[in-house]
Design a protein around this motif. Structure first.
Motif, PDB file in Angstrom:
ATOM      1  N   THR A   1      69.077  32.998  51.815  1.00  0.00           N
ATOM      2  CA  THR A   1      67.737  32.580  52.249  1.00  0.00           C
ATOM      3  C   THR A   1      66.726  32.691  51.127  1.00  0.00           C
ATOM      4  OG1 THR A   1      67.203  34.813  53.078  1.00  0.00           O
ATOM      5  CG2 THR A   1      68.164  33.244  54.643  1.00  0.00           C
ATOM      6  N   GLN A   2      66.900  33.666  50.239  1.00  0.00           N
ATOM      7  CA  GLN A   2      65.918  33.865  49.182  1.00  0.00           C
ATOM      8  C   GLN A   2      66.211  33.016  47.942  1.00  0.00           C
ATOM      9  OE1 GLN A   2      63.071  35.773  49.943  1.00  0.00           O
ATOM     10  NE2 GLN A   2      64.196  35.345  51.823  1.00  0.00           N
ATOM     11  N   ASN A   3      67.459  32.926  47.532  1.00  0.00           N
ATOM     12  CA  ASN A   3      67.785  32.178  46.319  1.00  0.00           C
ATOM     13  C   ASN A   3      67.926  30.685  46.592  1.00  0.00           C
ATOM     14  OD1 ASN A   3      68.294  34.251  44.045  1.00  0.00           O
ATOM     15  ND2 ASN A   3      69.365  35.126  45.772  1.00  0.00           N
ATOM     16  N   VAL A   4      68.809  30.336  47.525  1.00  0.00           N
ATOM     17  CA  VAL A   4      68.946  28.929  47.881  1.00  0.00           C
ATOM     18  C   VAL A   4      67.668  28.436  48.553  1.00  0.00           C
ATOM     19  CG1 VAL A   4      70.322  27.240  49.153  1.00  0.00           C
ATOM     20  CG2 VAL A   4      71.439  29.209  48.094  1.00  0.00           C
ATOM     21  N   GLY A   5      67.000  29.337  49.297  1.00  0.00           N
ATOM     22  CA  GLY A   5      65.731  28.957  49.913  1.00  0.00           C
ATOM     23  C   GLY A   5      64.689  28.553  48.890  1.00  0.00           C
ATOM     24  N   GLY A   6      64.645  29.263  47.749  1.00  0.00           N
ATOM     25  CA  GLY A   6      63.729  28.880  46.681  1.00  0.00           C
ATOM     26  C   GLY A   6      64.066  27.516  46.113  1.00  0.00           C
TER      27      GLY A   6
ATOM     28  N   PRO B   1      69.456  26.228  36.390  1.00  0.00           N
ATOM     29  CA  PRO B   1      68.986  27.045  37.506  1.00  0.00           C
ATOM     30  C   PRO B   1      69.889  26.940  38.729  1.00  0.00           C
ATOM     31  CG  PRO B   1      67.176  25.791  36.546  1.00  0.00           C
ATOM     32  CD  PRO B   1      68.429  25.270  35.943  1.00  0.00           C
ATOM     33  N   ALA B   2      70.473  25.765  38.958  1.00  0.00           N
ATOM     34  CA  ALA B   2      71.359  25.595  40.113  1.00  0.00           C
ATOM     35  C   ALA B   2      72.602  26.476  39.986  1.00  0.00           C
ATOM     36  CB  ALA B   2      71.756  24.130  40.257  1.00  0.00           C
ATOM     37  N   ILE B   3      73.173  26.537  38.788  1.00  0.00           N
ATOM     38  CA  ILE B   3      74.349  27.385  38.570  1.00  0.00           C
ATOM     39  C   ILE B   3      74.003  28.848  38.824  1.00  0.00           C
ATOM     40  CG2 ILE B   3      75.940  28.236  36.792  1.00  0.00           C
ATOM     41  CD1 ILE B   3      75.786  25.413  35.536  1.00  0.00           C
ATOM     42  N   TYR B   4      72.847  29.279  38.315  1.00  0.00           N
ATOM     43  CA  TYR B   4      72.428  30.671  38.526  1.00  0.00           C
ATOM     44  C   TYR B   4      72.293  30.974  40.022  1.00  0.00           C
ATOM     45  CZ  TYR B   4      69.364  34.733  38.784  1.00  0.00           C
ATOM     46  OH  TYR B   4      68.820  35.951  39.105  1.00  0.00           O
TER      47      TYR B   4
ATOM     48  N   ILE C   1      76.312  22.204  46.392  1.00  0.00           N
ATOM     49  CA  ILE C   1      75.090  22.067  47.196  1.00  0.00           C
ATOM     50  C   ILE C   1      73.858  22.385  46.364  1.00  0.00           C
ATOM     51  CG2 ILE C   1      73.853  23.022  49.179  1.00  0.00           C
ATOM     52  CD1 ILE C   1      76.615  23.360  50.530  1.00  0.00           C
ATOM     53  N   CYS C   2      73.922  23.447  45.576  1.00  0.00           N
ATOM     54  CA  CYS C   2      72.772  23.797  44.724  1.00  0.00           C
ATOM     55  C   CYS C   2      72.531  22.718  43.666  1.00  0.00           C
ATOM     56  CB  CYS C   2      73.007  25.156  44.059  1.00  0.00           C
ATOM     57  SG  CYS C   2      72.912  26.551  45.197  1.00  0.00           S
ATOM     58  N   GLY C   3      73.608  22.125  43.157  1.00  0.00           N
ATOM     59  CA  GLY C   3      73.444  21.033  42.213  1.00  0.00           C
ATOM     60  C   GLY C   3      72.735  19.846  42.827  1.00  0.00           C
TER      61      GLY C   3
ATOM     62  N   LEU D   1      79.756  20.696  51.840  1.00  0.00           N
ATOM     63  CA  LEU D   1      79.726  21.031  53.265  1.00  0.00           C
ATOM     64  C   LEU D   1      81.140  21.109  53.843  1.00  0.00           C
ATOM     65  CD1 LEU D   1      76.692  18.859  54.444  1.00  0.00           C
ATOM     66  CD2 LEU D   1      76.752  21.329  54.064  1.00  0.00           C
ATOM     67  N   GLY D   2      82.028  20.236  53.367  1.00  0.00           N
ATOM     68  CA  GLY D   2      83.419  20.301  53.830  1.00  0.00           C
ATOM     69  C   GLY D   2      84.095  21.599  53.424  1.00  0.00           C
ATOM     70  N   LEU D   3      83.876  22.041  52.199  1.00  0.00           N
ATOM     71  CA  LEU D   3      84.448  23.321  51.754  1.00  0.00           C
ATOM     72  C   LEU D   3      83.899  24.484  52.562  1.00  0.00           C
ATOM     73  CD1 LEU D   3      84.361  22.807  47.874  1.00  0.00           C
ATOM     74  CD2 LEU D   3      86.384  22.825  49.345  1.00  0.00           C
TER      75      LEU D   3
END
Length: 544
Positions: free
Chosen positions: A425-430, A73-76, A235-237, A261-263
């Motif tokens: 906001t919607q995908n990473v927010g979830g 899910p993180a990759i998606y 970050i998602c991972g 965050l550095g990237l």
């Protein structure tokens, strides 16, 4: 209508680079666009939904642990959130059907590869291509619906389109597990391939009007994209793995977060110094955009109550996906109703009020759930989950439209920035919502378990009776009395852990209700503040 002979009027020109023209269509062609939009909306998110709701079971077939499978899910999410950095300009330079066809074909080929050579790497590739395809199909859904409505009602296409996109996850809950798990989950992989082929047919069976093309990419765009995409993956991972491996117990989580965050900081520095940036970062610092992003993120975090909270509660009670079909059928119906209500009540002046009402509805649904017990079953959650589903689609369409109006006021060169912001906001927010609520639930469960354990005294007659009852349940398989007593103690411990988990989920529901109420209160404050400011300005202009 022959595209080569038709002369488009000025009012039929697209609003954004890469968008299709909007001529007047016949009734039959409008219907075709509407049906194509429905198909594309379902295909966009259904495949990922099927994987998300079965990710724990998929880990075994891939030969990995559940925590490793949670990377899927993180990759998606990472690829979906960042895809429009490339897709917006790609559509402007190469055309909508060409770009979307490449995305769909890539997804189908990745699905075929997974069928032939199943494993974690193949599954990760499918999720990456799925995230990019979903971003393209989301836009394509809205473009098709815009063709359905006359010029004055075209905003309805945005509201309805983004509402239909939300159906993928609850529809995924309606698929029987036996069908998906057929032949070591080949059933799921075949369905994913079939979804991609369906999208390809819908794309070419109902062709959109052409778009204006122009050279859009600049060399530095690819440098920014090359920095942002791996940053999003890292970050998602971290967000996906943190609550499973635990935040403070796994050093690589900190390294990955710092690197991501550095990237992002490096990409931001490049964009700020560019003459023609891909991302308008200074606009993101405007107060209205910060408010928009904050409200959109908070509501999406609150909506994780449905995917994490309610499902987690029922799973803790021993239920599986096949026992939730009626519940999520109601969720689908409530989402459709919310989309209809959002479209019917839509107006430029009502957008903030719709968002506020949606937040209040979400708060009511979450508070309703906050009284669960170990006897709670799907029947007790029908009303609350319907409210949350209704609030989801009542919120997301108006929120997208509100952001689009702010973007249009600045110019079409802000389109990439806004689309990426909204998608984030919607995908990473979830993902943030699941990580935040999951962490809170884990901490609360530990505290409740400790509190319950303090009240369990071995000399208490009720405790002794419960241990003896547990021992009797295993007496047919365990002969030794001491072993029977040990099993009785273990069963009591399991019951305590289950009760602690349920109490923790109740805490999560209350927290979600509070977050939603605070969001509604903030939106109300902004409405009142802006109204008073407009009246004050009007009074000054009248007096002068």
């Amino acid at each position: 209508m022959s595209e080569s002979s038709y002369v488009y009027a000025d009012h039929e020109r697209p609003a954004f680079p890469g968008s299709p023209f909007s001529p007047v269509h016949s009734g039959g062609r409008r219907l075709a666009y509407g049906l194509a939009a429905l198909v594309l909306a379902v295909v966009a998110t259904l495949g990922n939904g099927l994987v998300n709701v079965n990710v724990a079971n998929l880990s075994g077939s891939m030969g990995v642990y559940a925590a490793q499978a949670s990377w899927l899910p993180a990759i998606y999410v990472a690829m979906n959130a960042t895809a429009n950095l490339t897709l917006v300009k790609a559509r402007a330079q190469f055309g909508i059907p060409q770009v979307t066809s490449v995305l769909i074909v890539g997804y189908v080929l990745a699905s075929a590869w997974q069928l032939l050579f199943p494993g974690f790497l193949a599954a990760g590739l499918v999720r990456a291509t799925s995230g990019m395809m979903a971003a393209g199909l989301t836009t394509l859904t809205i473009y098709n619906l815009i063709q359905v409505f006359p010029p004055k009602l075209k905003p309805l296409g945005v509201v309805i389109g983004i509402g239909l996109i939300q159906l993928g996850m609850p529809l995924a809950r309606l698929f029987p597990v036996e069908m998906l798990a057929l032949d070591n989950w080949r059933g799921l992989h075949l369905i994913e391939m079939g979804l991609g082929l369906t999208a390809f047919v819908a794309l070419h069976a109902v062709r959109l009007p052409p778009s204006e093309r122009s050279k859009a990419f600049e060399p530095l765009d690819f440098l920014t994209i090359g920095l942002v995409v791996p940053a999003a993956l890292l970050i998602c991972g971290v967000l996906s793995e943190g609550r499973l491996l635990w935040w403070t117990d796994t050093p690589w989580l900190g390294v990955a977060l710092a690197t991501g965050l550095g990237l992002l900081a490096l990409a931001a520095a490049i964009e700020v110094l560019r003459a023609r940036p891909l991302m308008q970062l200074r606009w993101l610092g405007a107060l209205d955009i910060i408010r928009f992003a904050a409200v959109a993120m908070l509501v999406r975090i609150a909506l994780a109550e449905q995917t994490f909270g309610a499902v987690g509660l029922l799973t803790a009670g021993g239920l599986n996906n096949d026992q939730l079909h009626i519940l999520f059928s109601g969720v689908v119906a409530a989402m459709l109703l919310g989309t209809v209500v959002a479209a019917v009540t839509l107006s430029a002046t009502r957008l903030p009020y719709q968002v506020m009402v949606a937040a209040l509805i979400i708060a009511a649904g979450a508070w309703w759930d906050a009284h669960a017990t170990n006897l709670t079953r799907p029947e007790q959650l029908y009303g609350s989950q319907a409210l949350l589903a209704f609030g989801t689609t009542l919120f997301i369409g108006p929120a997208l439209l509100y952001g689009l109006t702010k973007m249009l006021a600045k110019g079409a060169d802000h389109l990439v920035t806004f689309i990426v912001l909204f998608s984030t906001t919607q995908n990473v927010g979830g993902l943030v919502g699941s990580a935040f609520l999951g962490t809170y639930q884990t901490i609360a469960a530990r505290e409740h378990a400790a509190s319950l354990a303090e009240r369990v005294v071995a000399t208490d007659p009720q405790v002794m009776a419960r241990i003896q009852a547990g021992a009797r349940t295993v007496s047919s398989a365990v002969v030794d009395p001491a072993a029977q007593a040990a099993q009785g103690v273990a069963l009591l411990g399991q019951a305590l852990s289950r009760e602690a988990a349920i109490l923790a989920f109740n805490d999560v529901f209350r927290l979600v209700a509070i977050l939603a109420l605070l969001t509604a209160a903030y939106v109300a404050y902004v409405i009142v503040f802006n109204t008073l400011r407009r009246r004050s300005q009007a009074a000054r202009e009248t007096s002068s």
